[in-house]
Design a protein around this motif. Structure first.
Motif, short mmCIF file in Angstrom:
data_model
loop_
_atom_site.label_atom_id
_atom_site.label_comp_id
_atom_site.label_asym_id
_atom_site.label_seq_id
_atom_site.Cartn_x
_atom_site.Cartn_y
_atom_site.Cartn_z
N ALA A 140 0.77 -1.13 0.12
CA ALA A 140 0.10 0.06 0.09
C ALA A 140 1.08 1.38 -0.03
O ALA A 140 0.64 2.29 -0.82
N LEU A 141 2.04 1.28 0.93
CA LEU A 141 3.03 2.37 0.81
C LEU A 141 3.55 2.57 -0.64
O LEU A 141 3.61 3.78 -1.04
N LEU A 142 3.79 1.39 -1.03
CA LEU A 142 4.56 1.64 -2.54
C LEU A 142 3.48 2.13 -3.70
O LEU A 142 3.61 3.02 -4.33
N THR A 143 2.18 1.85 -3.51
CA THR A 143 1.24 2.41 -4.35
C THR A 143 1.18 3.96 -4.05
O THR A 143 1.01 4.93 -4.96
N VAL A 144 0.99 4.41 -2.90
CA VAL A 144 1.01 5.83 -2.39
C VAL A 144 2.28 6.36 -3.11
O VAL A 144 2.18 7.78 -3.60
N LEU A 145 3.25 5.96 -2.80
CA LEU A 145 4.66 6.55 -3.36
C LEU A 145 4.54 6.57 -5.02
O LEU A 145 4.74 7.75 -5.53
N ALA A 146 4.11 5.73 -5.60
CA ALA A 146 4.06 5.67 -6.98
C ALA A 146 2.91 6.79 -7.55
O ALA A 146 3.20 7.44 -8.64
N GLY A 147 1.94 6.78 -6.88
CA GLY A 147 0.65 7.82 -7.12
C GLY A 147 1.11 9.26 -6.65
O GLY A 147 0.95 10.01 -7.71
N CYS A 148 1.59 9.50 -5.89
CA CYS A 148 2.26 10.69 -5.54
C CYS A 148 3.55 11.02 -6.64
O CYS A 148 3.55 12.64 -6.98
N LEU A 149 4.35 10.24 -7.04
CA LEU A 149 5.40 10.62 -8.05
C LEU A 149 4.58 10.84 -9.43
O LEU A 149 5.10 11.86 -9.95
N LEU A 150 3.69 10.08 -9.73
CA LEU A 150 2.77 10.29 -11.02
C LEU A 150 2.17 11.58 -10.99
O LEU A 150 2.16 12.33 -12.14
N ALA A 151 1.51 11.97 -9.79
CA ALA A 151 0.78 13.20 -9.54
C ALA A 151 1.77 14.45 -9.84
O ALA A 151 1.53 15.52 -10.46
N ALA A 152 3.11 14.32 -8.97
CA ALA A 152 4.24 15.47 -9.15
C ALA A 152 4.60 15.47 -10.56
O ALA A 152 4.81 16.90 -10.64
N LEU A 153 4.72 14.70 -11.51
CA LEU A 153 4.98 14.82 -12.73
C LEU A 153 3.81 14.73 -13.68
O LEU A 153 4.41 15.05 -15.10
N ALA A 154 2.66 14.95 -13.32
CA ALA A 154 1.47 14.95 -14.44
C ALA A 154 1.41 15.92 -15.25
O ALA A 154 1.73 17.00 -14.74
N PRO A 155 1.61 15.89 -16.57
CA PRO A 155 1.35 16.88 -17.66
C PRO A 155 0.32 17.16 -17.95
O PRO A 155 0.05 18.44 -18.42
N ASN A 156 -1.17 16.36 -17.56
CA ASN A 156 -2.18 17.15 -17.82
C ASN A 156 -3.25 16.41 -16.84
O ASN A 156 -2.80 15.65 -15.84
N ILE A 157 -4.58 16.91 -16.79
CA ILE A 157 -5.47 16.39 -15.72
C ILE A 157 -5.81 14.98 -16.05
O ILE A 157 -5.91 14.46 -14.74
N GLY A 158 -5.72 14.54 -17.07
CA GLY A 158 -5.84 13.06 -17.16
C GLY A 158 -5.00 12.14 -16.28
O GLY A 158 -5.33 11.28 -15.62
N VAL A 159 -3.80 12.45 -16.49
CA VAL A 159 -2.54 11.79 -15.95
C VAL A 159 -2.88 12.22 -14.36
O VAL A 159 -2.69 11.12 -13.56
N LEU A 160 -3.02 13.25 -13.82
CA LEU A 160 -3.43 13.73 -12.35
C LEU A 160 -4.43 12.73 -11.69
O LEU A 160 -4.23 12.31 -10.71
N ILE A 161 -5.43 12.51 -12.47
CA ILE A 161 -6.58 11.82 -12.15
C ILE A 161 -6.29 10.51 -11.93
O ILE A 161 -6.70 9.86 -10.96
N VAL A 162 -5.59 9.81 -13.11
CA VAL A 162 -5.08 8.47 -12.88
C VAL A 162 -4.16 8.36 -11.37
O VAL A 162 -4.33 7.34 -10.82
N ALA A 163 -3.55 9.37 -11.33
CA ALA A 163 -2.40 9.29 -10.19
C ALA A 163 -3.28 9.27 -8.88
O ALA A 163 -2.87 8.84 -7.89
#
Length: 486
Positions: free
Chosen positions: A84-107
């Motif tokens: 669960a911690l690793l998924t949170v880490l992956a989600g935060c990293l993806l959100a920080a790098l998100a180039p558009n709103i679609g990627v941010l929502i997935v994050a």
């Protein structure tokens, strides 16, 4: 060094790791909310689209919290916690790098999968800590979770102003990365395992009815309460819920043991969670908006995001200290009494806001009283659930309790939104009466929670049922009820 000293040190380290993980996840629940207008502008999207940043997180957490809580009971709480911690880490990293709103929502969907951190952490505490320390540890962790949710509203403004909204995710990346390493090194694997396997049909139906319920509640403001989408999804939620109950009742190893959910101490506490969650989220959703309303509307203070967060600071401080105090009061002030008191304090705060909200100090005072109520209620609900179910059901049961609180929150926020926006000024701002009605609803919900909490069985009643084998739904007298209901 003596063995007891090593154990105390180990317990402190275990608690610190659990608190860091759960605290960051609770922080992520509210951290992005005040910055949504900034995200909308930066990503050149619409207000309707940007609300999916919150909706996606809500849906994901609601689906995965009970499922992964059960997986932890079956496969091991430590390995599930690390995942669960690793998924949170992956989600935060993806959100920080998100180039558009679609990627941010997935994050945000990926981040929401970390909702299982709460039930897993409670389960690890029950497995690893001495019985005399379980209550205080659960109270302290509940205080961290509650304070984390409030801290997000306070930190969002200064973080965005000093850096930018990307740092709302970069900072959690750093904390979660360190927490993962510490969890692998210091969290012991759970000695207790539930029997059976994951009931995937039950998991699928649970996910389906939760999405069908929460999606229209969160989007009804833009879709319209009378729209075919809202009505159709709500009808589907009812049907899917019935199918889920049927599937779980017939399963040899259900995802959520419905017999445990029927225990008096469990269903009454879960009902309180529904009512209290509705009132709590109603306040969290609309009190910051009230303080940010320009004074030309005849109310409000025209505060910015940072100013609104500072007005919520008394709530944050009060909920943390009352949550920590809860465990220390347990020997003389039972979990049941604390839950009644916490709900009553929240009702008092709502009543105060209903009649007095013209000055900033009045709002800050009411927020502080509400914070005292949240701290006591969070800690006592977790304690009651943990000590009322078998150790092998801790993850699933506490996950369900968190989910019910979230469902209540969605209902409370949706109905309060209807009240606030029912009558608008020519400027498009809500009439003051809308907020007054919303605060009155908050008062009624928390008062109802206090009255329901009075129905929670006392410790003496629970022990008598256990000794006679009458568990009101549980098949055996086993470990079902601890003596904490009070």
């Amino acid at each position: 060094m003596s063995v007891p000293s090593r154990r105390r040190s180990s317990h402190r380290t275990t608690f610190a790791v659990l608190a860091a993980g759960s605290g960051v996840f609770s922080l992520l629940q509210s951290l992005i909310a005040p910055a949504l207008p900034t995200v909308q502008h930066a990503m050149h999207t619409s207000q309707t689209t940007v609300t999916w940043v919150m909706t996606a997180y809500l849906l994901s957490a609601s689906v995965f919290t009970p499922i992964l809580g059960r997986v932890g009971d079956l496969l091991g709480k430590k390995r599930t916690l690390v995942a669960a911690l690793l998924t949170v880490l992956a989600g935060c990293l993806l959100a920080a790098l998100a180039p558009n709103i679609g990627v941010l929502i997935v994050a945000r969907v990926v981040q929401g999968m970390g909702g299982a951190l709460f039930p897993l952490s409670f389960g690890i505490i029950r497995d690893e800590f001495d019985a005399s320390r379980v209550g205080s540890a659960i109270s302290n962790l509940s205080a961290v979770i509650a304070a984390g949710s409030g801290l997000g509203m306070v930190l969002a403004g200064p973080t965005v102003a000093a850096l930018d909204y990307h740092w709302l995710f970069w900072l959690p990346v750093i904390v979660v990365a360190v927490t993962v390493v510490l969890a692998v090194r210091h969290i012991p694997e759970s000695p207790r395992r539930a029997e059976g396997s994951v009931h995937w049909l039950g998991a699928g139906l649970l996910s389906a009815w939760l999405v069908a319920l929460l999606l229209p509640l969160s989007q009804a403001g833009s879709w319209g309460w009378g729209s075919a989408r809202v009505l159709g999804l709500l009808a589907a939620a009812v049907v899917l819920f019935a199918l889920w109950l049927l599937a779980e009742a017939r399963a040899a190893h259900p995802l959520i043991d419905l017999r445990i959910m029927r225990l008096p101490a469990v269903w009454t506490t879960n009902t309180v969670a529904l009512l209290f969650g509705a009132g709590m989220f109603a306040l969290w959703s609309f009190l910051p908006a009230f303080t940010q309303t320009p004074a030309v509307a005849g109310y409000g203070f025209g505060a910015g995001v940072t100013g609104a967060g500072l007005l919520m600071l008394p709530m944050l401080v009060a909920m943390f200290f009352s949550g920590v105090l809860s465990g220390r009061l347990a020997p003389v002030f039972s979990a049941k009494a604390q839950l009644v008191t916490g709900s009553a304090l929240a009702a008092a705060a709502g009543g105060l806001l209903t009649v007095l909200h013209a000055q900033a100090w009045q709002v800050a005072l009411a927020a502080g009283i509400f914070g005292l109520g949240i701290g006591l209620a969070f800690a006592s609900m977790a304690t009651l659930i943990v000590h009322s179910v078998p150790a092998t059901q801790t993850g699933a049961a506490t996950g369900v309790n968190a989910n019910i609180r979230t469902i209540g929150g969605s209902l409370g926020a949706a109905v309060t939104g209807l009240l606030v926006t029912a009558r608008l000024q020519p400027t498009g701002l809500p009439q003051e009466s809308g907020y007054t009605h919303g605060f009155a609803l908050l008062t009624v919900l928390c008062l109802a929670a206090a009255l329901m909490a009075l129905l929670i069985p006392s410790a003496r009643t629970v022990l008598r049922r256990r000794d006679t084998g009458s568990t009101d739904g549980s098949s055996t007298p086993r470990e079902t009820a601890g003596a904490v209901a009070g």
